[in-house]
Scaffold this motif. Structure first.
Motif: not given
Length: 250
Positions: A154-161, A165-174
């Motif tokens: 949840m924290k990451a989704a709020i931070e990167f919405r 520059n999105k997180p690498a790999g499949a993390i952004d897919d999640l």
């Protein structure tokens, strides 16, 4: 062996749901845990009974009266030939929120499916198929979508919405599966920030999962409409251990 067609699978699933009560006594006899755990009910519990059982177990856990010492190799041996879980839990993969522990349940009593952010919508056939199996083949009467406080997803989704520059790999897919909860929360109250924002995003993410499941054909939605299955949502507070069922999600 030729795999069953979609028609055959649906027919088998419907048959399994219709006859779910028939094998309960046999499965229960093979799935009884050690005496330290509350025994499985003699009848297949309703969704509300299953939810009550989970919350009673959580109360024991919070009070420090759980039965963790009874999870022994002997307990596993008793369920080696069959399982009779009374509920399915869709939980976050977070290491701090293990359903069997926080609900004080024995081996073979919960069918758990875990993924970061306890995502449901858009999570693909692995998550969907696992949940459908719990309903169609194991006859669970409750699916509980379980979020938790301080969730990193949840924290990451709020931070990167809105970051370029999105997180690498499949993390952004999640995170893409959680962004709708962030957008929904901001639309509801654009003044929320910090812990309050994270808490509401967690709630909306759970709520979205519950609503998705309640309308998910061809197996789960019909079971919900018939009353054979209850789908609810809850949030686990890591600091206190308490699990709260949100009023709108029961």
């Amino acid at each position: 062996m030729t795999p069953p067609s979609r028609r055959q699978f649906l027919q088998l699933s419907a048959l399994a749901m219709a006859s779910a009560a028939t094998p309960w006594a046999d499965l229960r006899a093979r799935a009884l845990p050690s005496p330290g755990f509350p025994p499985l009910p003699a009848h297949r519990p309703t969704g509300q009974e299953a939810l009550d059982r989970l919350l009673q177990g959580n109360a024991r856990f919070v009070a420090g009266k759980g039965s963790a010492a009874c999870r022994t190799p002997e307990d596993f041996a008793k369920v080696a030939q069959g399982q009779a879980p009374f509920a399915a839990i869709i939980a976050c993969a977070d290491s701090r929120t293990a359903p069997e522990i926080i609900f004080d349940q024995g081996v073979g009593q919960l069918f758990t499916v875990r993924a970061a952010g306890n995502v449901v919508a858009g999570s693909g056939p692995v998550m969907k198929g696992s949940i459908e199996y719990a309903v169609a083949e194991l006859g669970v009467s409750l699916i509980l979508v379980l979020g938790h406080s301080e969730c990193g997803a949840m924290k990451a989704a709020i931070e990167f919405r809105h970051e370029q520059n999105k997180p690498a790999g499949a993390i952004d897919d999640l995170l893409e599966l959680i962004y709708p909860a962030v957008d929904q929360t901001v639309a509801q109250d654009g003044k929320l920030s910090g812990k309050a924002l994270q808490k509401q995003v967690t709630y909306n993410n759970v709520s979205n999962g519950v609503q998705r499941l309640r309308g998910l054909d061809p197996i789960i939605a019909p079971a919900v409409r018939s009353g054979a299955l209850m789908v609810a949502g809850a949030v686990h507070d890591l600091a206190t251990g308490t699990v709260t069922v949100w009023p709108k999600l029961a």
